[in-house]
Design a protein around this motif. Structure first.
Motif, PDB file in Angstrom:
ATOM      1  N   GLY A  95     -16.106  52.296 -52.039  1.00 43.81           N
ATOM      2  CA  GLY A  95     -17.174  51.980 -51.330  1.00 43.81           C
ATOM      3  C   GLY A  95     -18.297  52.350 -51.112  1.00 43.81           C
ATOM      4  N   GLY A  96     -18.480  53.219 -51.532  1.00 43.72           N
ATOM      5  CA  GLY A  96     -20.123  53.836 -51.245  1.00 43.72           C
ATOM      6  C   GLY A  96     -20.675  52.865 -51.467  1.00 43.72           C
ATOM      7  N   LEU A  97     -21.274  52.745 -53.113  1.00 41.80           N
ATOM      8  CA  LEU A  97     -22.212  52.014 -52.982  1.00 41.80           C
ATOM      9  C   LEU A  97     -22.895  50.875 -52.130  1.00 41.80           C
ATOM     10  CD1 LEU A  97     -25.221  51.471 -55.020  1.00 41.80           C
ATOM     11  CD2 LEU A  97     -23.069  50.761 -56.593  1.00 41.80           C
ATOM     12  N   LEU A 126     -29.283  46.481 -56.638  1.00 41.45           N
ATOM     13  CA  LEU A 126     -28.149  47.212 -56.560  1.00 41.45           C
ATOM     14  C   LEU A 126     -26.730  46.484 -56.772  1.00 41.45           C
ATOM     15  CD1 LEU A 126     -28.272  49.281 -53.294  1.00 41.45           C
ATOM     16  CD2 LEU A 126     -28.594  49.695 -55.938  1.00 41.45           C
ATOM     17  N   HIS A 127     -27.600  44.995 -56.484  1.00 41.36           N
ATOM     18  CA  HIS A 127     -25.953  44.310 -57.722  1.00 41.36           C
ATOM     19  C   HIS A 127     -26.090  44.832 -58.658  1.00 41.36           C
ATOM     20  CE1 HIS A 127     -23.550  40.396 -58.191  1.00 41.36           C
ATOM     21  NE2 HIS A 127     -24.323  40.626 -59.310  1.00 41.36           N
ATOM     22  N   PRO A 128     -26.342  44.579 -59.777  1.00 45.17           N
ATOM     23  CA  PRO A 128     -26.545  45.323 -61.229  1.00 45.17           C
ATOM     24  C   PRO A 128     -25.377  46.099 -60.842  1.00 45.17           C
ATOM     25  CG  PRO A 128     -28.636  44.260 -61.430  1.00 45.17           C
ATOM     26  CD  PRO A 128     -27.647  44.785 -60.083  1.00 45.17           C
ATOM     27  N   GLU A 129     -25.817  47.085 -60.296  1.00 40.87           N
ATOM     28  CA  GLU A 129     -25.027  48.573 -60.025  1.00 40.87           C
ATOM     29  C   GLU A 129     -23.318  48.642 -59.636  1.00 40.87           C
ATOM     30  OE1 GLU A 129     -26.562  50.957 -61.514  1.00 40.87           O
ATOM     31  OE2 GLU A 129     -28.703  50.114 -62.359  1.00 40.87           O
ATOM     32  N   MET A 130     -23.184  47.868 -58.691  1.00 39.08           N
ATOM     33  CA  MET A 130     -21.886  47.667 -57.772  1.00 39.08           C
ATOM     34  C   MET A 130     -21.452  46.614 -59.234  1.00 39.08           C
ATOM     35  SD  MET A 130     -22.786  46.228 -54.191  1.00 39.08           S
ATOM     36  CE  MET A 130     -21.172  46.112 -53.481  1.00 39.08           C
ATOM     37  N   LYS A 132     -21.782  46.469 -62.546  1.00 40.07           N
ATOM     38  CA  LYS A 132     -21.109  47.936 -63.545  1.00 40.07           C
ATOM     39  C   LYS A 132     -20.370  49.056 -62.385  1.00 40.07           C
ATOM     40  CE  LYS A 132     -25.314  48.502 -65.568  1.00 40.07           C
ATOM     41  NZ  LYS A 132     -27.339  48.712 -65.712  1.00 40.07           N
ATOM     42  N   GLY A 133     -19.778  49.383 -61.548  1.00 44.04           N
ATOM     43  CA  GLY A 133     -19.699  50.001 -60.277  1.00 44.04           C
ATOM     44  C   GLY A 133     -18.057  49.599 -59.851  1.00 44.04           C
ATOM     45  N   ASN A 134     -17.129  48.233 -60.663  1.00 42.15           N
ATOM     46  CA  ASN A 134     -16.486  47.976 -60.347  1.00 42.15           C
ATOM     47  C   ASN A 134     -15.893  46.987 -59.472  1.00 42.15           C
ATOM     48  OD1 ASN A 134     -13.164  47.377 -61.162  1.00 42.15           O
ATOM     49  ND2 ASN A 134     -13.119  49.242 -60.045  1.00 42.15           N
ATOM     50  N   TYR A 135     -16.891  47.316 -58.419  1.00 46.68           N
ATOM     51  CA  TYR A 135     -16.988  45.719 -57.415  1.00 46.68           C
ATOM     52  C   TYR A 135     -17.700  44.239 -57.732  1.00 46.68           C
ATOM     53  CZ  TYR A 135     -18.521  49.375 -54.515  1.00 46.68           C
ATOM     54  OH  TYR A 135     -18.738  51.258 -53.912  1.00 46.68           O
ATOM     55  N   ASP A 136     -16.685  43.861 -57.710  1.00 45.28           N
ATOM     56  CA  ASP A 136     -16.405  41.708 -57.568  1.00 45.28           C
ATOM     57  C   ASP A 136     -17.636  41.500 -57.545  1.00 45.28           C
ATOM     58  OD1 ASP A 136     -15.990  38.903 -56.802  1.00 45.28           O
ATOM     59  OD2 ASP A 136     -14.610  39.046 -56.831  1.00 45.28           O
ATOM     60  N   TRP A 202     -12.764  48.761 -54.558  1.00 38.68           N
ATOM     61  CA  TRP A 202     -13.540  48.567 -55.440  1.00 38.68           C
ATOM     62  C   TRP A 202     -14.443  49.905 -55.687  1.00 38.68           C
ATOM     63  CZ3 TRP A 202     -14.258  43.396 -52.570  1.00 38.68           C
ATOM     64  CH2 TRP A 202     -13.412  42.591 -53.220  1.00 38.68           C
ATOM     65  N   GLY A 203     -15.006  50.274 -56.588  1.00 39.41           N
ATOM     66  CA  GLY A 203     -16.166  51.342 -56.606  1.00 39.41           C
ATOM     67  C   GLY A 203     -15.455  52.527 -57.488  1.00 39.41           C
ATOM     68  N   VAL A 204     -16.652  52.980 -58.063  1.00 43.99           N
ATOM     69  CA  VAL A 204     -16.037  54.331 -58.506  1.00 43.99           C
ATOM     70  C   VAL A 204     -16.664  55.573 -57.559  1.00 43.99           C
ATOM     71  CG1 VAL A 204     -16.916  55.348 -60.886  1.00 43.99           C
ATOM     72  CG2 VAL A 204     -16.521  53.120 -60.994  1.00 43.99           C
ATOM     73  N   LEU A 205     -16.230  56.408 -57.790  1.00 46.79           N
ATOM     74  CA  LEU A 205     -16.370  57.569 -56.557  1.00 46.79           C
ATOM     75  C   LEU A 205     -17.392  58.197 -57.640  1.00 46.79           C
ATOM     76  CD1 LEU A 205     -12.875  57.921 -54.713  1.00 46.79           C
ATOM     77  CD2 LEU A 205     -15.070  56.375 -54.482  1.00 46.79           C
TER      78      LEU A 205
END
Length: 452
Positions: A95-97, A126-130, A132-136, A202-205
């Motif tokens: 959940g770092g992002l 940051l919404h688009p980045e999240m 892309k990073g596998n966040y809902d 959620w999230g890509v580390l």
């Protein structure tokens, strides 16, 4: 009896206008004019109240300047550098992002002082980045909305300026008092994000990279300098909040105009990854040109043009409510609750419920002059009560059915409003827990105040 019927009909009428989407400024104005006719209150009084707000509100000059600051740091690229730094520090955690988004909201708030600007800026970045990073996508939009709540608590705060103006309290003391509660709100929401993301996976580390943190830290140095400049100047008394706002605007304009040619000279375009930038290029941001300044100022002026008239008509609304006896009724009700904690918790309940249907500005203008003297009469420190009041008002930004930040987040992310509601609940729980902690522990607001 006839007057009571007319007042009720007028109130129901303007409520209908509000539900149909009429701007709250016009709703309050219509109500003030209608009730003034019913109770034979001369309209000249309303005009005088409006003039007094504009002619005597020197402290309010800081508000449009801090709004302009928010647009300048966004346009210059300073906001992006701050969010990059937050992600480099927290991205290795689950959940770092999401946590970085909240931390970036706190950093942005420390320069802009606006909740909606914080939500819109960080959400759009940051919404688009999240996603892309596998966040809902619903969770990521809710994260931006929740993070924006600290925009009016972490100094400099537009709403603290209004509160200090209304209650004749030192705005610099209010700014300092908001530092620890604002930090606690950020930590509380980051904890909620970590728990939810861990449960859902959620999230890509990203790897914990010291060189990345150093580079992004260097890249964000101008943001840190701006934050330090505001807090140092206000805390030490070197300049007033209004002067601080002017200094910060001047600094941001200088940085933006100087950085643009240097950035092009070094070839450090904004879309180049941090790892690919040279250390030298990290010292300058993207910047902007002189022809862009009018459009930046115009955006800020549009927001100021909404807020300042709203303050004026809300002050006129106070006068009408006093004539109706509403202030005495609320005062007697709260006073009748008992002593210190009864008054404190009753005031918090009133702020919370009112914040569900009104924006924080009218909530503050209407209720603060009523509740603050009662709180002081039972021994609650005025500065502490101001912080408790405004933390509660900030929670209203993410509390349905109004929830201004929810609408802003929905607008910048494209996620429908009602789809955000489920994912805002964990953040609401965290914010309310922090709110009660701040209320029960006055030192959170008073510990670092000068001369305390």
């Amino acid at each position: 009896m006839a007057d009571s019927t007319l007042i009720t009909l007028i109130s129901l009428g303007v409520t209908l206008f509000f539900m149909l989407g009429t701007p709250v400024l016009l709703v309050i104005f219509y109500w003030v004019i209608g009730i003034s006719f019913v109770i034979d209150l001369p309209l000249a009084n309303t005009g005088n109240e409006l003039i007094n707000v504009f002619s005597k509100g020197f402290a309010l000059l800081a508000m449009p300047l801090f709004i302009l600051t928010g647009d300048l740091i966004n346009q210059s690229g300073i906001a992006r550098r701050l969010s990059d730094f937050a992600y480099s520090v927290l991205g290795w955690l689950r959940g770092g992002l999401a946590m970085a988004s909240i931390a970036a909201c706190g950093l942005f708030a420390a320069i802009s002082g606006s909740n909606s600007a914080t939500t819109a800026t960080i959400g759009s970045m940051l919404h688009p980045e999240m996603v892309k990073g596998n966040y809902d996508e619903r969770f990521s939009a809710a994260t931006a909305a929740a993070g924006g709540t600290v925009g009016i608590i972490i100094p400099p705060s537009i709403i603290f300026i209004v509160y200090g103006f209304l209650l004749n309290l030192p705005i610099s003391d209010l700014f300092v008092a908001g530092i620890i509660p604002g930090a606690l709100m950020v930590l509380g929401m980051m904890t909620a994000a970590f728990i939810i993301c861990t449960i859902n996976g959620w999230g890509v580390l990203i790897g914990l990279s010291v060189s990345r943190m150093i580079k992004t830290g260097i890249g964000a140095w101008l943001g840190f300098f701006a934050i330090g400049l505001v807090l140092w100047g206000i805390y030490t008394g070197k300049f007033s909040p209004t002067e601080a706002a002017g200094v910060t605007v001047g600094f941001c304009v200088f940085v933006g105009l100087v950085s643009y040619p240097l950035n092009r000279l070094m070839g450090s375009a904004s879309d180049v990854a941090v790892e690919q930038k040279s250390y030298a290029s990290m010292f300058v941001v993207e910047g902007f040109t002189v022809p862009q300044i009018p459009s930046i100022v115009s955006r800020s002026a549009q927001i100021s043009g909404i807020l300042v008239p709203l303050i004026a008509v809300s002050v006129a609304m106070q006068q009408v409510m006093s004539s109706l006896g509403a202030r005495d009724f609320i005062g007697e009700f709260v006073t009748g609750m008992g002593g210190y904690y009864a008054v404190l918790f009753t005031s918090m309940a009133i702020v919370f419920v009112t914040g569900m249907i009104l924006e924080s500005l009218p909530v503050t203008i209407i209720l603060a002059p009523i509740l603050a003297p009662i709180a002081a009469s039972v021994g609650i420190d005025p500065i502490h009560f101001a912080v408790v009041f405004l933390v509660g008002a900030s929670i209203g930004f993410v509390t349905p059915p109004y929830g201004l930040n929810l609408y802003v987040a929905s607008g910048v992310t494209g996620v429908p409003y009602f789809r955000l509601l489920r994912y805002i609940v964990p953040y609401l729980i965290a914010l309310i827990a922090v709110w009660f902690f701040v209320a029960l522990v006055p030192e959170t607001a008073l510990a670092i105040l000068p001369d305390r």
